[in-house]
Design an enzyme around this catalytic site. Sequence first.
Site, PDB file in Angstrom:
ATOM      1  N   HIS A 143      26.474  38.785  -3.281  1.00  9.64           N
ATOM      2  CA  HIS A 143      25.756  37.782  -2.487  1.00  9.64           C
ATOM      3  C   HIS A 143      24.568  38.464  -1.798  1.00  9.64           C
ATOM      4  O   HIS A 143      24.733  39.090  -0.751  1.00  9.64           O
ATOM      5  CB  HIS A 143      26.723  37.202  -1.454  1.00  9.64           C
ATOM      6  CG  HIS A 143      26.211  36.023  -0.715  1.00  9.64           C
ATOM      7  ND1 HIS A 143      26.003  34.796  -1.303  1.00  9.64           N
ATOM      8  CD2 HIS A 143      25.880  35.878   0.592  1.00  9.64           C
ATOM      9  CE1 HIS A 143      25.575  33.939  -0.403  1.00  9.64           C
ATOM     10  NE2 HIS A 143      25.483  34.566   0.765  1.00  9.64           N
ATOM     11  N   SER A 167      21.307  32.119   0.809  1.00  8.59           N
ATOM     12  CA  SER A 167      22.545  31.594   1.369  1.00  8.59           C
ATOM     13  C   SER A 167      22.245  30.413   2.298  1.00  8.59           C
ATOM     14  O   SER A 167      21.704  29.403   1.855  1.00  8.59           O
ATOM     15  CB  SER A 167      23.299  32.720   2.076  1.00  8.59           C
ATOM     16  OG  SER A 167      24.626  32.351   2.356  1.00  8.59           O
ATOM     17  N   ASP A 186      28.820  37.082  -7.320  1.00  2.57           N
ATOM     18  CA  ASP A 186      28.774  36.486  -5.977  1.00  2.57           C
ATOM     19  C   ASP A 186      30.121  35.866  -5.631  1.00  2.57           C
ATOM     20  O   ASP A 186      30.600  34.958  -6.323  1.00  2.57           O
ATOM     21  CB  ASP A 186      27.670  35.428  -5.908  1.00  2.57           C
ATOM     22  CG  ASP A 186      27.331  35.024  -4.474  1.00  2.57           C
ATOM     23  OD1 ASP A 186      28.257  34.890  -3.659  1.00  2.57           O
ATOM     24  OD2 ASP A 186      26.131  34.848  -4.191  1.00  2.57           O
TER      25      ASP A 186
END
Length: 386
Positions: A201, A81, A167
């Site tokens: 995620h 991320s 995600d």
Amino acid sequence: QLHQAFAVRLGINTLLLFVICCLLFVVGFSFFIKDRMPRLLRTTTRYLSSLLLLAFLLVLLLSDAARSYLVEEKHAVSGLSAGGFMAVQYQVAFSTELLGAGVFAGGPYYCAEDRGATYAIDHCMTLANFDINNLVSHAQQFAQSGYIDPLNALSNHSVYLYSGAYDTIVSTAVVKGVEDFYKAAVTGMHFETEYTIKSEHCIPTINYGNPCYELKSPFLGLCHYDGVGAALSTIYGHSLQPRTSMVVNNMFNISQAPFLPKHADPISVDSLAFVYVPTVCQQQLSQVNSTRCRIHVALHGCNQGVKAVGDDFYMNAGYNEWAEANNMIVLYPQVEATPGNLSKNPQGCFDWWGYSGVDFAWKSGSQMSLVHNLVTHLSDPSVVLH
């Protein structure tokens, strides 16, 4: 703990200098007044000279043993991320010193263009609303100005890209933008991608974390897939030794403050980084058989630093098991949340949109410099681990 190495090394060098001075004094003293010295004193002086010589050799041996490992010339980086965005930034900026990168749910270089968090959210997360040619143009200008390394140094780098099929935070289209950016900027790079795992995620793991499809802290997904292993194999080659058990006592910490550039804004920089040093890399060097180790930088995502999830990321993401088997030192820099609105860093993310300064994506950026300075420190063969 690692910074104690400098004190140890300094103590050994000081002792070595003291012994040399004593030896020179005794030898010089006995030479100039040898004819006037009583027999007993001459005998004592000879014995003392021999003892000092032995002490000199012993301290010299200790000084050599203080060199705990040698480090490969180039290192690599990966992250999730915000850590994935930061990994791309770091790879582009310091490309002459790197082999490649692993990007989990990250996006292309300079995606937010120093326009702030709102722009970053609207253009670089669920929507891939960016112009690759414009981003490449920015990077070329930065390279020409010397703010980052030449883009052609990226040639021959290897990059692993991961996006979970479920995600909801960073879309697969954004992650694919990383490959598009690199291919538009330079030729000769190697890519391996994984976009089919049904994960949210997260960094996917073999046997740790939340159910693969859940969006939940600590953002490690039990997906029966070794994401870190896939990334490392892409970067370093598929000849890596199979992962093995990590050794808990091989995890150290290091104060980050001394490695921030002078006058840098320390916003969101946590007090400690963590470093996994495999057993082999802690053994003494010899003239004949010296250990050469790699350095890999692992960057956590938002709300994934130690203040948010404890030791989950640096102990359970999967890096240490590969590190132990492959003589790989893993550096885990840490940032923390800064309370406030989005102009600050309320979720504890590495800076990829400009909250730490306009140079956030350059080599001079406070967090970029911090990571690079930590790597340089760990590359110093005089660092002794305790």
